[in-house]
Write a protein that holds these residues in place. Structure first.
Motif, PDB file in Angstrom:
ATOM      1  N   LEU A 122     -25.940   7.333  20.846  1.00 39.72           N
ATOM      2  CA  LEU A 122     -24.684   6.601  20.789  1.00 39.72           C
ATOM      3  C   LEU A 122     -23.561   7.504  20.301  1.00 39.72           C
ATOM      4  CD1 LEU A 122     -22.958   3.921  20.634  1.00 39.72           C
ATOM      5  CD2 LEU A 122     -23.824   3.681  18.301  1.00 39.72           C
ATOM      6  N   LEU A 123     -22.571   7.737  21.161  1.00 40.15           N
ATOM      7  CA  LEU A 123     -21.333   8.389  20.753  1.00 40.15           C
ATOM      8  C   LEU A 123     -20.338   7.271  20.501  1.00 40.15           C
ATOM      9  CD1 LEU A 123     -19.794  11.152  20.476  1.00 40.15           C
ATOM     10  CD2 LEU A 123     -18.949  10.694  22.783  1.00 40.15           C
ATOM     11  N   TYR A 124     -19.755   7.234  19.317  1.00 41.99           N
ATOM     12  CA  TYR A 124     -18.824   6.147  19.030  1.00 41.99           C
ATOM     13  C   TYR A 124     -17.585   6.646  18.307  1.00 41.99           C
ATOM     14  CZ  TYR A 124     -21.396   5.812  14.536  1.00 41.99           C
ATOM     15  OH  TYR A 124     -21.998   6.063  13.334  1.00 41.99           O
ATOM     16  N   PHE A 125     -16.469   6.052  18.732  1.00 38.15           N
ATOM     17  CA  PHE A 125     -15.156   6.351  18.193  1.00 38.15           C
ATOM     18  C   PHE A 125     -14.738   5.161  17.347  1.00 38.15           C
ATOM     19  CE2 PHE A 125     -10.537   5.910  18.556  1.00 38.15           C
ATOM     20  CZ  PHE A 125     -10.095   7.178  18.219  1.00 38.15           C
ATOM     21  N   VAL A 126     -14.255   5.417  16.140  1.00 40.68           N
ATOM     22  CA  VAL A 126     -13.798   4.338  15.261  1.00 40.68           C
ATOM     23  C   VAL A 126     -12.361   4.610  14.830  1.00 40.68           C
ATOM     24  CG1 VAL A 126     -16.118   3.722  14.471  1.00 40.68           C
ATOM     25  CG2 VAL A 126     -14.818   5.423  13.196  1.00 40.68           C
ATOM     26  N   THR A 127     -11.614   3.540  14.618  1.00 42.85           N
ATOM     27  CA  THR A 127     -10.189   3.675  14.309  1.00 42.85           C
ATOM     28  C   THR A 127      -9.902   3.721  12.820  1.00 42.85           C
ATOM     29  OG1 THR A 127      -9.864   1.286  14.426  1.00 42.85           O
ATOM     30  CG2 THR A 127      -9.480   2.557  16.457  1.00 42.85           C
ATOM     31  N   LYS A 128     -10.942   3.845  12.001  1.00 45.57           N
ATOM     32  CA  LYS A 128     -10.767   3.997  10.557  1.00 45.57           C
ATOM     33  C   LYS A 128     -11.896   4.879  10.051  1.00 45.57           C
ATOM     34  CE  LYS A 128     -10.124   1.142   6.403  1.00 45.57           C
ATOM     35  NZ  LYS A 128      -9.277   2.104   5.777  1.00 45.57           N
ATOM     36  N   GLU A 129     -11.539   5.915   9.346  1.00 49.72           N
ATOM     37  CA  GLU A 129     -12.537   6.842   8.820  1.00 49.72           C
ATOM     38  C   GLU A 129     -13.467   6.126   7.843  1.00 49.72           C
ATOM     39  OE1 GLU A 129     -12.729  11.296   6.821  1.00 49.72           O
ATOM     40  OE2 GLU A 129     -10.799  10.321   7.115  1.00 49.72           O
ATOM     41  N   TYR A 130     -14.763   6.410   7.944  1.00 49.99           N
ATOM     42  CA  TYR A 130     -15.766   5.795   7.071  1.00 49.99           C
ATOM     43  C   TYR A 130     -15.586   6.291   5.638  1.00 49.99           C
ATOM     44  CZ  TYR A 130     -20.281   4.471   5.159  1.00 49.99           C
ATOM     45  OH  TYR A 130     -21.274   3.929   4.385  1.00 49.99           O
ATOM     46  N   ALA A 131     -15.537   5.359   4.698  1.00 50.28           N
ATOM     47  CA  ALA A 131     -15.436   5.670   3.273  1.00 50.28           C
ATOM     48  C   ALA A 131     -16.732   5.240   2.609  1.00 50.28           C
ATOM     49  CB  ALA A 131     -14.245   4.949   2.660  1.00 50.28           C
ATOM     50  N   PRO A 132     -17.676   6.164   2.348  1.00 52.75           N
ATOM     51  CA  PRO A 132     -18.997   5.777   1.833  1.00 52.75           C
ATOM     52  C   PRO A 132     -18.958   4.998   0.511  1.00 52.75           C
ATOM     53  CG  PRO A 132     -18.825   8.187   2.071  1.00 52.75           C
ATOM     54  CD  PRO A 132     -17.533   7.597   2.512  1.00 52.75           C
ATOM     55  N   HIS A 133     -17.951   5.250  -0.329  1.00 50.70           N
ATOM     56  CA  HIS A 133     -17.885   4.574  -1.626  1.00 50.70           C
ATOM     57  C   HIS A 133     -17.158   3.231  -1.551  1.00 50.70           C
ATOM     58  CE1 HIS A 133     -19.687   8.067  -3.358  1.00 50.70           C
ATOM     59  NE2 HIS A 133     -18.726   8.840  -2.867  1.00 50.70           N
ATOM     60  N   ASN A 134     -16.478   2.970  -0.427  1.00 51.85           N
ATOM     61  CA  ASN A 134     -15.785   1.697  -0.230  1.00 51.85           C
ATOM     62  C   ASN A 134     -15.777   1.375   1.270  1.00 51.85           C
ATOM     63  OD1 ASN A 134     -14.287  -0.606  -0.714  1.00 51.85           O
ATOM     64  ND2 ASN A 134     -12.337   0.480  -0.707  1.00 51.85           N
ATOM     65  N   PRO A 135     -16.962   1.110   1.844  1.00 53.39           N
ATOM     66  CA  PRO A 135     -17.020   0.911   3.297  1.00 53.39           C
ATOM     67  C   PRO A 135     -16.345  -0.385   3.742  1.00 53.39           C
ATOM     68  CG  PRO A 135     -19.168   0.506   2.305  1.00 53.39           C
ATOM     69  CD  PRO A 135     -18.260   0.989   1.205  1.00 53.39           C
ATOM     70  N   ASP A 136     -15.680  -0.300   4.888  1.00 50.58           N
ATOM     71  CA  ASP A 136     -15.084  -1.474   5.530  1.00 50.58           C
ATOM     72  C   ASP A 136     -16.183  -2.117   6.362  1.00 50.58           C
ATOM     73  OD1 ASP A 136     -13.541  -3.334   6.906  1.00 50.58           O
ATOM     74  OD2 ASP A 136     -12.768  -1.873   8.327  1.00 50.58           O
ATOM     75  N   GLU A 137     -17.093  -2.810   5.676  1.00 50.62           N
ATOM     76  CA  GLU A 137     -18.283  -3.293   6.372  1.00 50.62           C
ATOM     77  C   GLU A 137     -18.844  -4.529   5.679  1.00 50.62           C
ATOM     78  OE1 GLU A 137     -20.911  -0.276   8.344  1.00 50.62           O
ATOM     79  OE2 GLU A 137     -22.190  -0.896   6.685  1.00 50.62           O
ATOM     80  N   GLU A 138     -19.190  -5.499   6.493  1.00 50.80           N
ATOM     81  CA  GLU A 138     -19.910  -6.690   6.033  1.00 50.80           C
ATOM     82  C   GLU A 138     -21.151  -6.792   6.896  1.00 50.80           C
ATOM     83  OE1 GLU A 138     -19.266 -11.540   5.765  1.00 50.80           O
ATOM     84  OE2 GLU A 138     -17.627 -10.272   6.457  1.00 50.80           O
ATOM     85  N   ARG A 139     -22.301  -7.089   6.287  1.00 48.33           N
ATOM     86  CA  ARG A 139     -23.564  -7.090   7.032  1.00 48.33           C
ATOM     87  C   ARG A 139     -24.204  -8.467   7.063  1.00 48.33           C
ATOM     88  NH1 ARG A 139     -25.801  -2.360   8.487  1.00 48.33           N
ATOM     89  NH2 ARG A 139     -24.735  -0.501   7.770  1.00 48.33           N
ATOM     90  N   ALA A 140     -24.968  -8.713   8.142  1.00 48.49           N
ATOM     91  CA  ALA A 140     -25.792  -9.913   8.294  1.00 48.49           C
ATOM     92  C   ALA A 140     -27.092  -9.471   8.967  1.00 48.49           C
ATOM     93  CB  ALA A 140     -25.072 -10.960   9.138  1.00 48.49           C
TER      94      ALA A 140
END
Length: 156
Positions: A122-140
């Motif tokens: 998977l090659l993927y482009f994201v519009t916000k750089e990943y911040a490991p200490h404060n990820p923009d992520e919610e999981r289910a």
């Protein structure tokens, strides 16, 4: 003069990924920082990543509040799932035999699973750089929204 820049791998039981491709490109860019707001994102916020997913793994669900994702499978095949309240659950089969890009908008739940017996890349482009200490992520969990059978390929 050309140069080689090594990339660092992140490895776990699901597969592996390289998460800093665009960051290396940014280091070489000689473009000044542009002002940003909600309507105009700086290219310095973007990130390009590559991840390998092993057969049998379901990597779902998660969503981002501020980030759009663009998925492209370079080798192998994958089932990409996208879920939103407006459209429900959608399946996309993409990869080397059905090339394309799936655009996942901020706020949409998404994930994927490898189809077949070979890993998929998977090659993927994201519009916000990943911040490991404060990820923009919610999981289910993967059966959320659709049930566990939804992730299995159909035999028609």
């Amino acid at each position: 003069m050309a140069k080689f820049q090594p990339l660092h791998k992140f490895v776990d039981s699901r597969g592996w990924s390289i998460n800093d491709i665009y960051n290396i490109v940014k280091q070489d860019m000689r473009v000044p920082d542009a002002p940003t707001n909600d309507d105009c994102k700086s290219p310095y916020d973007y990130q390009i990543n590559y991840s390998v997913l092993y057969p049998g793994v379901i990597k779902a669900w998660h969503r981002h509040k501020f980030q759009d994702d663009y998925f492209c499978i370079l080798n192998g095949m994958a089932q990409v799932g996208v879920y939103s309240e407006e459209n429900g659950a959608e399946k996309f089969f993409i990869g080397e035999h059905n090339p394309g890009i799936v655009h996942i908008k901020a706020g949409e739940w998404h994930g994927l699973t490898c189809v077949g017996n070979q890993p998929c890349g998977l090659l993927y482009f994201v519009t916000k750089e990943y911040a490991p200490h404060n990820p923009d992520e919610e999981r289910a969990s993967y059966p959320s929204f659709v049930g566990p059978q939804w992730w299995k390929p159909e035999n028609k």
